[in-house]
Design an enzyme around this catalytic site. Structure first.
Site, PDB file in Angstrom:
ATOM      1  N   GLU A  33      30.143  41.979  -0.918  1.00  0.00           N
ATOM      2  CA  GLU A  33      31.061  42.126   0.212  1.00  0.00           C
ATOM      3  C   GLU A  33      31.279  43.609   0.513  1.00  0.00           C
ATOM      4  O   GLU A  33      31.448  44.417  -0.407  1.00  0.00           O
ATOM      5  CB  GLU A  33      32.383  41.448  -0.158  1.00  0.00           C
ATOM      6  CG  GLU A  33      33.051  40.732   0.981  1.00  0.00           C
ATOM      7  CD  GLU A  33      32.245  39.549   1.517  1.00  0.00           C
ATOM      8  OE1 GLU A  33      31.507  39.739   2.519  1.00  0.00           O
ATOM      9  OE2 GLU A  33      32.356  38.449   0.956  1.00  0.00           O
ATOM     10  N   ASP A  44      26.586  39.342   9.003  1.00  0.00           N
ATOM     11  CA  ASP A  44      27.008  38.093   9.642  1.00  0.00           C
ATOM     12  C   ASP A  44      25.990  37.636  10.670  1.00  0.00           C
ATOM     13  O   ASP A  44      25.595  36.472  10.726  1.00  0.00           O
ATOM     14  CB  ASP A  44      28.367  38.274  10.335  1.00  0.00           C
ATOM     15  CG  ASP A  44      29.425  38.785   9.385  1.00  0.00           C
ATOM     16  OD1 ASP A  44      29.203  38.720   8.163  1.00  0.00           O
ATOM     17  OD2 ASP A  44      30.467  39.258   9.866  1.00  0.00           O
TER      18      ASP A  44
HETATM   19  C1  GLA Z   1      32.651  41.476   8.088  1.00  0.00           C
HETATM   20  C2  GLA Z   1      31.516  42.262   8.741  1.00  0.00           C
HETATM   21  C3  GLA Z   1      30.269  42.255   7.882  1.00  0.00           C
HETATM   22  C4  GLA Z   1      30.572  42.662   6.440  1.00  0.00           C
HETATM   23  C5  GLA Z   1      31.771  41.883   5.915  1.00  0.00           C
HETATM   24  C6  GLA Z   1      32.218  42.368   4.571  1.00  0.00           C
HETATM   25  O1  GLA Z   1      32.327  40.109   8.023  1.00  0.00           O
HETATM   26  O2  GLA Z   1      31.218  41.740  10.012  1.00  0.00           O
HETATM   27  O3  GLA Z   1      29.285  43.097   8.436  1.00  0.00           O
HETATM   28  O4  GLA Z   1      30.750  44.042   6.324  1.00  0.00           O
HETATM   29  O5  GLA Z   1      32.893  41.966   6.790  1.00  0.00           O
HETATM   30  O6  GLA Z   1      31.228  42.138   3.636  1.00  0.00           O
END
Ligand code: GLA
Length: 385
Positions: free
Chosen positions: A31, A168
């Site tokens: 994460e 994502d």
């Molecule tokens: C959000 C962002 C991702 C990532 C997560 C944390 O979902 O859109 O790109 O950085 O937070 O892992």
């Protein structure tokens, strides 16, 4: 659901649409590592946004958000960031195709689905990815999945104001049923890992806390990591991002970092290590070891990276007390949204009742719990008549 989106399109625009879908995602571990050029381990899930689209000859984009029952229109030749927040996810994607020199004529679109909003399952990425996929197919633009993934990510940066990493959008575009994707966010090389869920389940629990702090704090974390990189670059030639940092480097310059930047950097280095260890555990079929790494990830996110909140911490603490839970942690950007918990299949009911007994959302309700199944990434959607 999909049928309703299509019927709504026909009711509004009087024509048969083409249909597409893009899923939400989970992330097993890794994460806040994506924008540090590290590794992530996401998967697309069986919650998705469906799109009904068709070119029109009125020179306008006409959008309808099914779940909000709201419409939006704008001149197709003259788009920009709008006051309608949800429309920006769609417009932002159009803008990226155009920036790349591709022609996107006017079209109509109805979209909606069951990816919960603000729950950390990336509903916004699903909207961007689905829009990119729909535009590309509808106008035969021939853009590949990786480029569309980048368009979707840049839409979020430029039209939604969140400098997100690529995880994502990548997961929503490239997911594969039964597999997690290990993505190297530097090279964008990726590998599918089969996840044998015969005896296990992934359960998400929604804190019921909307991550309102998320975008400002998110951008702040990025800046803190960049600060760490700037300091390391004074001493080490090859450091381009925290991906290149080691524990020794971080410890050696601890004083210069100061407490906050030190903890941010230390978390990122450890999280990348946890992810690589986690992939090895999965390859060995050692789910127990993987679960422990999930708990470790949560500890780091809570105390070192400081993107958790009381409610997320509470849910993870409850998970720890339930026999049959292998691991649990907050998922996504943080400050609310969901936890993800790996549970033995036969203990899912115990876990759910422990959660309901011991946790109430801030407005006093029972939390919403989702059992998710890993599914394919974006694609065309066929609806039988
Ligand atoms: C959000 C962002 C991702 C990532 C997560 C944390 O979902 O859109 O790109 O950085 O937070 O892992």
């Amino acid at each position: 659901m999909n049928q309703k989106i299509r019927d709504k399109f026909i009711a509004l625009f009087g024509a048969e649409p083409q249909m597409f879908r893009a899923p939400g995602r989970v992330n097993l571990i890794g994460e806040h590592t994506d924008y540090n050029e590290g590794f992530v381990l996401p998967a697309a899930v069986d919650k998705m946004i469906a799109f009904a689209v068709k070119p029109n000859s009125v020179g306008r984009f006409r959008f309808f958000a099914f779940d909000l029952n709201e419409s939006f229109e704008t001149e197709a030749d003259n788009i920009g960031v709008s006051h309608t927040a949800w429309a920006n996810y769609l417009l932002g994607v159009v803008a990226q195709f155009r920036k790349a020199g591709l022609t996107v004529p006017a079209f109509d679109c109805v979209f909606g689905g069951n990816v919960p909003l603000g729950a950390g399952m990336s509903s916004s990425a699903a909207i961007e990815v689905g829009m990119a996929f729909a535009i590309n197919s509808m106008f035969g633009l021939g853009v590949n999945r990786l480029t569309m993934t980048k368009f979707a990510q840049m839409a979020e940066h430029e039209y939604a104001g969140v400098n997100c990493g690529i995880m994502d959008q990548f997961a929503s575009m490239h997911g594969k049923a039964g597999h997690v994707v290990r993505l190297d966010c530097r090279s964008l090389d990726f590998e599918y890992f089969p996840l044998d869920m015969t005896n296990y389940r992934l359960v998400l629990v929604n804190t019921g806390v909307k991550h309102s702090l998320a975008s400002s704090e998110y951008n702040k974390r990025r800046a803190e990591c960049e600060e760490g990189v700037r300091i390391l670059q004074k001493y080490y030639n090859g450091v381009r991002s925290l991906r290149d940092a080691t524990e020794e480097m971080i410890e050696a310059h601890r004083a210069e970092f100061g407490d906050v930047v030190y903890r941010r950097c230390s978390y990122i280095v450890e999280e990348n290590e946890r992810l690589l260890a986690g992939c090895k555990a999965l390859a060995d079929g050692d789910f127990a070891a993987f679960g422990q790494l999930m708990f470790g990830s949560h500890e780091g996110l809570s105390h070192k990276y400081e993107v958790s909140c009381t409610e997320l911490d509470q849910l993870v603490a409850i998970a720890r007390t339930v026999p049959g839970v292998l691991g649990s942690r907050m998922m996504g950007g943080g400050f609310g949204g969901c936890t993800i918990t790996l549970v033995e299949k036969t203990k899912v009911a115990d876990f759910e009742s422990a959660v309901k007994r011991n946790y109430k959302t801030p407005d006093g309700r029972e939390p919403v719990i989702y059992e998710v199944v890993i599914a394919d990434g974006a694609g065309e959607l066929r609806i039988e008549n």
